[in-house]
Design an enzyme around this catalytic site. Structure first.
Site, mmCIF file in Angstrom:
data_model
loop_
_atom_site.group_PDB
_atom_site.id
_atom_site.type_symbol
_atom_site.label_atom_id
_atom_site.label_comp_id
_atom_site.label_asym_id
_atom_site.label_seq_id
_atom_site.Cartn_x
_atom_site.Cartn_y
_atom_site.Cartn_z
ATOM 1 N N LYS C 79 1.334 -7.325 10.058
ATOM 2 C CA LYS C 79 1.669 -6.023 10.636
ATOM 3 C C LYS C 79 2.266 -6.257 12.016
ATOM 4 O O LYS C 79 1.799 -7.131 12.766
ATOM 5 C CB LYS C 79 0.396 -5.177 10.731
ATOM 6 N N SER C 154 -1.792 3.434 8.995
ATOM 7 C CA SER C 154 -0.594 2.986 9.686
ATOM 8 C C SER C 154 -0.084 1.623 9.215
ATOM 9 O O SER C 154 1.041 1.271 9.526
ATOM 10 C CB SER C 154 -0.864 2.933 11.192
ATOM 11 N N SER C 178 -6.542 2.742 8.684
ATOM 12 C CA SER C 178 -5.161 2.267 8.579
ATOM 13 C C SER C 178 -4.953 1.069 7.655
ATOM 14 O O SER C 178 -3.821 0.708 7.369
ATOM 15 C CB SER C 178 -4.602 1.922 9.964
#
Lengths: 493, 96, 486
Positions: C79, C154, C178
């Site tokens: 990420k 996210s 997330s």
């Protein structure tokens, strides 16, 4: 109308750790090489996290104990939020509602006999900011930011408004300097910013009806010398008094303002007011965890602390019967000189003599040779041996000075030592003659050679003995004049 | 209830966020709505509850005072929008 | 069968036996990215040459007979919130466009030590704030199961990349769900470990007291293996816990006997999609059939978790994001009159709407006069929520329930209603507030063919039991073997 001056100080002290408070970067003062003592943590890079320096915490506790403060059993770190280019995270890690220490005091000598007790409200541990270098050309060029200093551990000491004159404020700062260098928690180098203060000043003006009216409080920020502190406060007092007479404005009419001190002009000047009222939005730093102290932890730190200069001064006056002047001269030199003095005083058995030697001979030589005590070739044990010989009446003070200078002169070839002292005494024949047989032989010889002086003495001219003593002393090379005098008089009567 | 526009502007000032008029209007509505929602916490009597700052509550995490290498200056400055090879540069900071 | 059909644990077996090389696996991933990522947009940055070079180096060391790490040769996507020295880390924000960290996050160091291949950087909601990827400054990521829908967030790209088999595993971060929410919406496995289990050093902070890093994979074994590789104490993170890390990869296949599963009646009340409720209930029936005891537990303060979360997370975020001031790194506006304007313009331009909204909420909640009413109040309710869990875990070993109230929603559907978006995190947020480990794994599909996730939450530092419980279910079902377009 008259007025009282009300002063409170906020003193910032950099702790003498190797590394910064939350990362492993050096704390060395290095303004010539900007931005070389930084890492992701003190640059505030995204993702970097702080970890508290154990030694910084320890030195902070020592500082607080030296100020007679209580140590909190539980303390934590908070973020103080504001934007400034020298503050890379947009917040300073500090302590808000649970500082690690509180409620102390320092007694300041006011010179009028009665010391002034200055109460310490709190002392907390925080990180220093970096340094902004402003363009002085007035052309509005960019400011430069150096983050070498960002993250240096700092103790902020906040006093109650207990100081009453600019001179007291200066004395207070000097006492702090003495205390903190003694405890070896800070080098207190004011040129390098290791000790700085903010002064909160206002006046309590006496009214004809006996009441008092307070003028608005002004904070003079970032003062970095004893002298400037005194000057800034003196100027601020005059300025506030004039302003009050002109406008009559009181603390109720105006908020606290901040000013800076311009040392070139000796005046305080207004600092730019922030656009909105400061709202630091303190909250507990989620990246750091609380620190707890047990009584045993605190006692362990206390037990490794040295005596404070204040208590040591009292002991010098009492135990060693020093004059206040000598005690202050010694203590002002710092802990090493005080330790040196004590070794000499105890070992030689003559503290007053030891004080004379340290304050005169040793300090003079250090000054002339531009040395610090640890580089001085005559260590405390050697000076102690030398003075012991004086108090044991083996050596005159005059001879001891001669030995002292020879030790220094020859220090390159022969490290000064007790053995060297005795070698010099023997070489120069400086030993006081203790052998009464030798002394009596010498006296008999001198009396025999000086029939006229002997007759003069016997006829009542006491002064005649002086010449006789001189000759005996010369013959013996080292003798106690008082003993010689005594023996001559005995021989003639 | 919408958050007053002046409050939105004041908060934006504290946070150093330049907002357009449209954003100010939008945040006034949205933040007001969120604040109405979070007001449900007022139902709870928490007078005897200690605040919980950390998910896992540790104490006394400290490091030894041992030097670690710093970044080379070039690395420290590499992401700065403006720098002169020695310093970070910012618009003149007015001091008086 | 192509390499991309294999799970990470299967790939690791083949890499170890020499059946495939890391270069081949990495090339297969790069090829899949080339084919699929134009449509999915899971990646923000792929350094193909660098990835192939890492793979070749590991292959060479394997040929030489050197001992290799737990993830040797396995591609891992990161990420864009994790710092990797020399690679961009933007947090999908214009603010950090072009930012290159000069250091590695702790997990990146751990991955390198485990001989993983760092494949590329995945899209996300800006600064990890969001549940859909719609807050990315660099475009939305699409759900591989239905390209008109969001993949969750996210950690949107990390989930979508694994779901589309562009990478066998990836790392995400989870502040309020997330990892688990996109794992659930993308039909894969994702885990948020106990707070403090994995160092946050080098994880660009959203809300420091809630953020945790965790792995995504196509099955529980893969997730267990990656978790083992990246867990452990780090002296650079004061909140990292010094606890031994069990060998999850070895224990994950051991079924639990006498497992006690808790269910929370309120989880199945209003707001939960009926298809999801049915899927989760039948998953719980599977546990019953495996001999687990299922009992109801109460979490009386569960309904306060979203309000509590948004106050705490936004307060911390408003502070954590103060460092983006256009001075030391990040975006600087070009037009301003003075320093203060430079700050405001740079931040106004650099941050997207959701980030600004949360900074505004957090700034307000911490400001004079509101601090006790909002921030401190939320911290107190947080403790009540944690105490609910402590009591529940006296009775049960894990708590099972849904991950999300609905399956993946359409792109744009909730974009203008922040509160509705926040409510989609209703089942995941409490694990962050309480610091608990929690996993999301596939447990079915809607009639429209969208994945449904099952969440298991456990006691602090009890990841081992959570993983084994998850694997017990997975071993008797085949949801995890389904793939989009397959």
């Amino acid at each position: 109308m008259s007025y009282d001056v009300i002063i409170g100080l906020e003193v910032h002290v950099q702790l003498q750790t190797q590394t910064k408070i939350f990362c492993g970067c050096s704390t060395a003062f290095n303004p010539d090489q900007p931005n070389v003592q930084t890492c992701p943590v003190c640059l505030g890079l995204p993702g970097a996290l702080p970890v508290l320096n154990r030694h910084a915490m320890r030195l902070a506790v020592k500082t607080a104990l030296g100020l007679g403060c209580q140590i909190a059993k539980f303390t934590k770190w908070d973020r103080k939020q504001y934007f400034y280019p020298d503050l890379p995270k947009g917040y300073q890690i500090s302590q808000y509602d649970l500082p690690f220490s509180f409620d102390g005091h320092v007694d300041v000598d006011t010179g009028s006999g009665e010391p002034r007790r200055v109460r310490i409200l709190r002392a907390h541990l925080e990180e220093d900011a970096g340094k902004n270098v402003h363009d002085e050309s007035g052309r509005g060029r960019d400011s430069q930011v150096d983050l070498n200093r960002a993250g240096t551990p700092l103790v902020e000491i906040v006093t109650q408004p207990d100081l009453r004159t600019a001179a007291e404020a200066r004395t207070f700062l000097q006492a702090m300097h003495s205390l903190l260098t003694f405890l070896e928690v800070s080098d207190c180098n004011m040129q390098e910013g290791s000790l700085r203060c903010d002064a909160n000043v206002n006046l309590h003006v006496h009214q004809p009806d006996g009441s008092k009216v307070a003028t608005p409080i002004v904070e003079v920020k970032n003062i970095n010398s004893f002298r400037f502190t005194e000057q800034a406060i003196l100027h601020e007092v005059d300025r506030q008094w004039e302003l009050f007479q002109k406008t009559g404005k009181t603390i109720k009419d105006a908020p606290k303002t901040t000013r800076g001190f311009d040392p070139d002009r000796g005046v305080t000047t207004p600092m730019r007011e922030k656009e909105e009222a400061a709202d630091y939005r303190y909250f507990p730093d989620p990246d750091l965890v609380p620190v707890t102290f047990t009584d045993a932890d605190i006692e362990a730190i206390r037990s490794e602390m040295c005596e404070t200069p204040v208590s040591r001064r009292a002991r010098f006056l009492g135990e060693y019967q020093l004059s206040a002047y000598d005690a202050d001269v010694i203590l002002d030199q710092g802990r090493a000189v005080a330790d040196y003095f004590e070794t000499v005083a105890k070992g030689s058995g003559d503290p007053k003599q030891a004080a004379n030697w340290v304050t005169q001979d040793v300090l003079r030589e250090l000054k002339e040779r531009r040395l610090t005590l640890d580089a001085f070739s005559i260590n405390a044990d050697v000076l102690m041996s030398l003075l012991k010989r004086v108090s044991d009446k083996q050596l005159t003070i005059k001879s001891a000075r001669e030995v002292f200078l020879l030790l220094l002169e020859q220090a390159e070839e022969h490290a000064p030592s007790t053995v060297r002292i005795d070698a010099i005494i023997a070489e120069k024949g400086l030993a006081l003659v203790q052998d009464t047989g030798a002394m009596e032989t010498a006296i008999a010889a001198v009396l025999a050679r000086n029939a006229k002086a002997v007759a003069d003495f016997k006829s009542g001219k006491q002064a005649a003995v002086g010449a006789l003593i001189g000759q005996v002393m010369k013959e013996l090379k080292g003798a106690d004049a008082a003993v010689v005098r005594e023996k001559i008089i005995a021989a003639l009567s | 209830m919408a958050l007053p526009l002046d409050t939105v502007k004041k908060v934006a000032g504290l946070a150093r966020l330049q907002l357009t008029d449209t954003e100010i209007e939008m945040f006034s509505q949205q933040l007001g709505g969120i604040l109405d929602y979070v007001a449900m916490l007022d139902e709870l009597d928490t007078s005897a509850v200690e605040p919980m700052v950390h998910a896992i509550e540790l104490t006394n995490v400290l490091r030894d005072d041992v030097l670690a290498p710093s970044l080379p200056r070039a690395d420290a400055l590499q992401n700065a929008p403006k720098q002169d090879g020695r310093y970070f540069l910012v618009p003149a900071i007015l001091e008086g | 069968m192509g390499l991309s059909d294999l799970s990470a644990s299967e790939l690791l077996d083949q890499l170890q036996s020499g059946a495939v090389s890391s270069r081949e696996v990495t090339q297969a991933c790069l090829a899949a990215i080339t084919v699929q990522d134009t449509a999915v947009h899971a990646f923000l940055h792929v350094d193909a040459a660098d990835a192939l070079q890492q793979a070749a180096a590991i292959d060479e060391r394997r040929v030489r007979g050197e001992s290799l790490g737990l993830l040797a040769g396995l591609p891992v996507a990161l990420k864009d919130v994790l710092c990797q020295q020399g690679q961009p880390a933007t947090c999908a924000s214009k603010m950090l466009s072009g930012f290159i960290p000069p250091y590695d996050a702790h997990v990146v160091t751990k991955l390198k030590q485990a001989d993983a291949v760092l494949l590329g950087r995945t899209n996300m909601d800006e600064f990890a704030m969001g549940s859909s990827s719609e807050n990315s400054a660099f475009g939305v990521t699409r759900n591989p199961w239905d390209l008109s829908r969001i993949p969750g967030g996210s950690s949107s790209g990390s989930a979508a990349a694994v779901a589309a088999r562009m990478t066998p595993v990836s790392l995400g971060s989870d502040t309020g769900g997330s990892i688990r929410q996109p794992a659930g919406l993308c039909g894969i496995v994702g885990m948020k470990p106990t707070y403090g289990r994995i160092s946050r050093y080098g994880l660009i902070a959203y809300a420091s007291s809630l953020d945790q890093i965790g792995p995504f994979g196509t099955d529980v074994r893969s997730v267990a293996t990656v978790l083992e590789a990246i867990s452990g104490h780090d002296p650079r993170d004061s909140t990292s816990v010094n606890q031994p890390v069990p060998e999850y990869s070895k224990s994950v296949d051991q079924p639990l006997t006498g497992l006690k599963i808790g269910i929370v009646p309120e989880h199945f009340s209003a707001g939960l999609d009926t298809e999801i409720a049915a899927a989760v209930k039948s998953a719980i029936d599977v546990y019953r059939s495996l001999g687990a005891e299922v009992r109801e537990v109460a979490l009386p303060h569960a309904k306060y978790c979203i309000a509590t979360y948004y106050l705490i997370a936004c307060s911390e975020a408003s502070s954590n994001l103060s460092r983006y001031d256009g001075i030391h790194y990040g975006h600087r506006a070009t037009s301003f009159k003075n320093l203060n304007e430079m700050y405001a313009a740079s931040r106004g331009e650099g941050f997207g709407a959701e980030v600004k909204r949360r900074i505004m909420l957090g700034t307000y909640a911490l400001s004079t006069g509101y601090y006790d009413q909002y921030y401190v109040k939320a911290l107190k309710v947080r403790r009540l929520i944690r105490q609910d869990f402590d009591a529940a875990f006296q009775q049960v070993d894990v708590i099972a329930g849904p991950v999300t109230p609905t399956a993946a929603f359409a792109i744009g559907e909730k974009a203008n209603d922040p509160l509705a978006m926040y409510l989609s995190d209703i089942y995941t947020i409490s694990a962050n507030l309480a610091g608990l480990p929690a996993i999301s794994l596939p447990c079915g599909f809607t009639t429209g063919g969208l994945p449904i996730g099952l969440q298991l939450q456990g006691r602090p530092f009890d990841e081992d039991r959570v993983l084994r419980a998850a694997r017990m279910y997975e071993a008797t079902t085949d949801w995890h073997t389904r793939r989009p377009n397959g």
